[in-house]
Design a protein around this motif. Structure first.
Motif, PDB file in Angstrom:
ATOM      1  N   UNK A 218      -4.200 -62.981  11.195  1.00 55.47           N
ATOM      2  CA  UNK A 218      -3.030 -62.756  12.045  1.00 55.47           C
ATOM      3  C   UNK A 218      -1.987 -63.857  11.863  1.00 55.47           C
ATOM      4  N   UNK A 219      -2.423 -65.084  11.511  1.00 58.68           N
ATOM      5  CA  UNK A 219      -1.441 -66.128  11.223  1.00 58.68           C
ATOM      6  C   UNK A 219      -0.685 -65.831   9.932  1.00 58.68           C
ATOM      7  N   UNK A 220      -1.234 -64.901   9.135  1.00 56.18           N
ATOM      8  CA  UNK A 220      -0.504 -64.456   7.960  1.00 56.18           C
ATOM      9  C   UNK A 220       0.604 -63.485   8.303  1.00 56.18           C
ATOM     10  N   UNK A 221       0.581 -62.963   9.534  1.00 51.51           N
ATOM     11  CA  UNK A 221       1.607 -62.023   9.988  1.00 51.51           C
ATOM     12  C   UNK A 221       2.618 -62.660  10.932  1.00 51.51           C
ATOM     13  N   UNK A 222       2.206 -63.689  11.641  1.00 52.75           N
ATOM     14  CA  UNK A 222       3.097 -64.397  12.564  1.00 52.75           C
ATOM     15  C   UNK A 222       2.596 -65.813  12.778  1.00 52.75           C
ATOM     16  N   UNK A 223       3.525 -66.731  12.976  1.00 51.83           N
ATOM     17  CA  UNK A 223       3.160 -68.116  13.282  1.00 51.83           C
ATOM     18  C   UNK A 223       3.347 -68.420  14.763  1.00 51.83           C
ATOM     19  N   UNK A 224       3.687 -67.409  15.540  1.00 52.75           N
ATOM     20  CA  UNK A 224       3.919 -67.593  16.971  1.00 52.75           C
ATOM     21  C   UNK A 224       2.586 -67.545  17.717  1.00 52.75           C
ATOM     22  N   UNK A 225       2.133 -68.663  18.294  1.00 50.22           N
ATOM     23  CA  UNK A 225       0.840 -68.679  18.987  1.00 50.22           C
ATOM     24  C   UNK A 225       0.761 -67.661  20.128  1.00 50.22           C
ATOM     25  N   UNK A 226       1.887 -67.397  20.785  1.00 50.83           N
ATOM     26  CA  UNK A 226       1.899 -66.435  21.889  1.00 50.83           C
ATOM     27  C   UNK A 226       1.597 -65.024  21.377  1.00 50.83           C
ATOM     28  N   UNK A 227       2.204 -64.645  20.262  1.00 53.17           N
ATOM     29  CA  UNK A 227       1.948 -63.336  19.662  1.00 53.17           C
ATOM     30  C   UNK A 227       0.510 -63.262  19.156  1.00 53.17           C
ATOM     31  N   UNK A 228       0.042 -64.333  18.547  1.00 54.71           N
ATOM     32  CA  UNK A 228      -1.334 -64.377  18.036  1.00 54.71           C
ATOM     33  C   UNK A 228      -2.327 -64.179  19.175  1.00 54.71           C
ATOM     34  N   UNK A 229      -2.105 -64.890  20.276  1.00 53.60           N
ATOM     35  CA  UNK A 229      -3.020 -64.815  21.417  1.00 53.60           C
ATOM     36  C   UNK A 229      -3.009 -63.436  22.059  1.00 53.60           C
ATOM     37  N   UNK A 230      -1.829 -62.907  22.337  1.00 56.77           N
ATOM     38  CA  UNK A 230      -1.755 -61.615  23.032  1.00 56.77           C
ATOM     39  C   UNK A 230      -2.252 -60.475  22.149  1.00 56.77           C
TER      40      UNK A 230
END
Length: 341
Positions: A218-230
């Motif tokens: 998922x960090x390959x799709x976004x670097x936003x921790x909030x998006x990763x968490x949700x």
């Protein structure tokens, strides 16, 4: 996406409320019906869609696309993880009415572990940009390993307890039968674990391995921790219901591992390209809309080909069974003695 501390706290609070509602609804041990599992699976997916639309309204199309791409990827990886859950349940002969309690605890453990991994990943990425090379290489290696496992039908193997689980069992001892939902009992004056506790530890320990795959993906799709968490939270929250909904369908998804290997390999390449770009090398980067479309397409093709292959195999098995039955009938009638004399 600029997320304030208040939004973080509100999000966590809402998720805690949803977890509590889910827990109290299923707190009484019972066999989960297909109807119940279907309704709650639809509810969790609907909540994820509503949240994604909210992100689009308040954060913009880019973060919303990242959330949906992350959610679909994590959901797909979770389906593959259900194969292991099925093996664990079979290994420890978990009664049907207790399986939902085991899965609930497993999901909570997974959510806690992934939160820790997400925080650690965010800290590492903000400090060392070259970590994307490691994440990318790891995902490409994982993709190759998935293909190898699929070719050897590894999902058909039995679950083997890891060394940590064996050590805990040796240290505390295990009761010879289930005692409802109790985790420990006193037996012959000694406090020992019940099989229920062992199963929960087994699922919890495998969650660590699952997180090792999903977080870099998922960090390959976004670097936003909030998006990763949700995205992780919404993907995990419906996992318990999904287990009961598609439990019988899992064996028919014969090409799922191949599809996931393509997705993980794709994200791995995307991470390497991003790392090269961050290093000043002029290389094309893969956009989120393209990533989302590619992931959805691969999963759709994988599902269709899996169901077709399963149907073809089932028809072949039925034909073989009918042929064997005909042969047995023919040989049986041929062996009857001639009574006309």
């Amino acid at each position: 996406m600029n997320v304030t501390l208040n939004i973080w706290l509100l999000t966590v609070a809402v998720l805690c409320v949803l977890i509590a509602v889910d827990f109290f609804i299923g707190r009484k041990p019972h066999e989960v019906s297909i109807k119940e599992a279907g309704i709650w699976s639809a509810v969790w997916i609907a909540l994820a869609v509503i949240f994604g639309l909210g992100v689009a309204v308040f954060g913009g199309g880019q973060p919303a696309g990242e959330f949906f791409a992350g959610f679909i990827t994590e959901k797909s990886l979770s389906v593959d993880n259900l194969f292991v859950f099925v093996l664990i349940m079979a290994k420890f002969s978990v009664p049907a009415k207790y399986q939902q309690r085991v899965l609930m605890v497993g999901v909570l453990v997974a959510l806690v572990l992934r939160t820790i991994f997400i925080a650690a990943g965010a800290a590492i990425i903000s400090t060392f940009s070259w970590v994307f090379y490691i994440f990318g290489a790891f995902l490409i290696w994982t993709a190759w390993k998935l293909v190898q496992d699929a070719r050897h039908d590894q999902h058909e193997e039995e679950y083997e307890e890891n060394k940590l689980l064996k050590a805990v069992e040796k240290r505390f001892g295990v009761a010879d039968r289930y005692h409802g939902t109790k985790l420990f009992i006193v037996e012959n004056g000694k406090r020992v674990m019940t099989p229920m506790m062992v199963v929960m530890l087994a699922i919890g320990s495998t969650d660590v391995l699952f997180a090792l795959d999903s977080i870099p993906a998922i960090y390959g799709l976004t670097e936003d921790p909030y998006i990763v968490f949700t995205a992780n939270a919404f993907a995990l929250m419906g996992l318990r219901q999904l287990y009961f909904l598609i439990g019988g369908l899992l064996k028919r998804l014969v090409h799922l591992s191949y599809g996931l290997s393509i997705i993980l390999g794709f994200i791995g390449v995307k991470l390497v390209l991003h790392a090269l770009h961050e290093s000043g090398v002029h290389v094309p980067e893969i956009s989120i809309p393209f990533s989302l479309g590619f992931i959805v397409l691969v999963l759709a093709v994988t599902t269709v080909t899996s169901l077709r292959a399963s149907k073809k195999q089932a028809l072949a098995e039925e034909a073989a069974a009918a042929e064997r039955k005909a042969d047995d009938s023919g040989s049986g009638s041929a062996s009857q003695p001639d009574r006309t004399a």
